[in-house]
Write an enzyme that holds these catalytic residues in place. Sequence first.
Site, mmCIF file in Angstrom:
data_model
loop_
_atom_site.group_PDB
_atom_site.id
_atom_site.type_symbol
_atom_site.label_atom_id
_atom_site.label_comp_id
_atom_site.label_asym_id
_atom_site.label_seq_id
_atom_site.Cartn_x
_atom_site.Cartn_y
_atom_site.Cartn_z
ATOM 1 C CG HIS A 172 -25.129 -1.100 22.754
ATOM 2 N ND1 HIS A 172 -24.761 0.134 23.258
ATOM 3 C CD2 HIS A 172 -23.959 -1.771 22.546
ATOM 4 C CE1 HIS A 172 -23.452 0.217 23.335
ATOM 5 N NE2 HIS A 172 -22.933 -0.929 22.916
ATOM 6 C CD GLU A 226 -3.612 3.780 8.086
ATOM 7 O OE1 GLU A 226 -3.772 4.524 7.092
ATOM 8 O OE2 GLU A 226 -2.741 2.886 8.151
ATOM 9 N NE ARG A 259 -3.549 2.671 0.691
ATOM 10 C CZ ARG A 259 -3.390 3.905 0.242
ATOM 11 N NH1 ARG A 259 -2.368 4.204 -0.554
ATOM 12 N NH2 ARG A 259 -4.245 4.848 0.570
ATOM 13 C CG HIS A 263 -4.611 8.871 5.782
ATOM 14 N ND1 HIS A 263 -5.089 8.336 4.627
ATOM 15 C CD2 HIS A 263 -3.914 7.873 6.390
ATOM 16 C CE1 HIS A 263 -4.696 7.072 4.529
ATOM 17 N NE2 HIS A 263 -3.978 6.773 5.577
ATOM 18 C CG HIS A 308 1.193 5.809 7.159
ATOM 19 N ND1 HIS A 308 0.607 7.055 7.313
ATOM 20 C CD2 HIS A 308 0.223 5.009 6.651
ATOM 21 C CE1 HIS A 308 -0.653 7.001 6.931
ATOM 22 N NE2 HIS A 308 -0.921 5.769 6.508
ATOM 23 C CD GLU A 336 -19.823 -0.875 20.664
ATOM 24 O OE1 GLU A 336 -19.933 -2.059 20.281
ATOM 25 O OE2 GLU A 336 -20.278 -0.465 21.766
ATOM 26 C CG HIS A 359 -22.413 -1.900 27.299
ATOM 27 N ND1 HIS A 359 -22.771 -3.033 26.595
ATOM 28 C CD2 HIS A 359 -21.560 -1.225 26.456
ATOM 29 C CE1 HIS A 359 -22.189 -3.056 25.416
ATOM 30 N NE2 HIS A 359 -21.444 -1.965 25.301
ATOM 31 C CG HIS A 418 -0.781 6.411 2.208
ATOM 32 N ND1 HIS A 418 -0.234 5.159 2.353
ATOM 33 C CD2 HIS A 418 -1.852 6.451 3.056
ATOM 34 C CE1 HIS A 418 -0.926 4.470 3.243
ATOM 35 N NE2 HIS A 418 -1.901 5.228 3.693
ATOM 36 C CG HIS A 456 -19.640 2.712 24.798
ATOM 37 N ND1 HIS A 456 -18.665 2.025 25.480
ATOM 38 C CD2 HIS A 456 -20.287 1.787 24.030
ATOM 39 C CE1 HIS A 456 -18.705 0.754 25.144
ATOM 40 N NE2 HIS A 456 -19.685 0.581 24.261
ATOM 41 C CD GLU A 511 -7.534 3.676 1.717
ATOM 42 O OE1 GLU A 511 -6.395 3.304 1.400
ATOM 43 O OE2 GLU A 511 -7.789 4.198 2.832
#
Length: 432
Positions: free
Chosen positions: A368, A148, A139, A144, A187, A329, A322, A142, A324, A212
């Site tokens: 959830h 990541e 890959r 961003h 990276h 999530e 539970h 590059h 968050h 992407e």
Amino acid sequence: MHSWCLLSTLAFISSAVAIPAASVSSSAPASSPTVPYASDDPNYPLWNDTSDITPEPIRGSLGATVIGPQNVALDLQNTDALAPPTTDAGDVQNFKWPFSLSHNRLQTGGWARQQNVESMAVATAIAGVDMRLEAGAIREMHWHNDGEWAYVLSGDLRVSCMTPEGQFYLADVGPGDLWYFPAGYPHSIQAKNTTADGAEFLLIFDSGSFSEDSTFLLTDWLAHIPKEVIAKNFQVEMSDFDHIPSRELYIFPSTPPPMNIESDMVIPNDTPLAYTYPLSQMNATNSSGGSYKVVDTRLFPASATVCAAEVVVEVGGMRELHWHPTEPEWTYFISGQARITVYASSSNAATFDFLPGDIAYIPPSYGHYIENTGNTPLKFLEIFKAAIFQDVSLNQWLALTPPELVKAHLGVDDATIAKFSKVKQEVVGPSH
């Protein structure tokens, strides 16, 4: 006020709020409810993706058969969408996306498919990419606008990263391991040839609008710079760059990196932080229904914007009820079968079913659970745009709340409350 009027008023209030005749310390529930009791009717999944039936949108006395066109294979995978539990209600945004529906970008040497807000509108904070590299494939180098985070699904890879200060990091990762590259840090990713198939990995970006197809690529940049400028930059002859590509490579085949990583290093690693983490070597925390690993900045300091839990739920178990507190999530299913119901407040709730390669996205504070509905262990990742992993256990909350307050809400007795867990369980086994 006349005494008869006062007595009548008190009797009405007592009836309306269902004050029990016994003392306030009684463990017995109210004799009559303020609202009707919740139904005891079961709401189990009615079939699964391997059932040899034609699924119908019927649950008990509700629904009717399908008499028009039907995608049977898709309906078999989504029993709780076609015949939802009677506890579902209201309007909840779609929170399921299968990578199988993502358009795949095929390259010589591998492929990549993504999920972002274009495919699942509710997923505003996180996007994901499933990427495959054949042995030796790269890959390309590059960077961003977004951070990541990655989880290796299969195979071994060599990754590199450079800081703005010119510090360099090179490392190998294998199945179950992680890496994190901060936004803007250049990276690279290359599959090793330790296995014939190369590698596949999950990439997570801390923005739901990430694409992407919009990364900053080394070859794409130089293909759009006059060659005399390139030569001047590197202080070489123009002819030295006669073979640069005319457009981006993105993913391309190459010679596998040497097995000895030291022989691949230009300089020894000198970054103040490690940009990989060996999650595969971390001991899991066992619970009554499975196990889990949590990794955040307390263990992986470089991963400043993404943290995660790797969860295994045994047959019949579930990730406990539970929520968050502040972060959504992004859940990725690796193996097994699962069911999730989300509670979105204001009487809104919806249930979906999940298979390997599927994604769930649960907004902040949505209550959830994640239940294993198959006959094999369920394994998945819970991923968050956060530095620290946080969740709130319903079981623990009720166990630590004054019992009389819990009884007033739920009509349970002291013996039931005594079974609640004062310690967070995370994953629970089948009910007794």
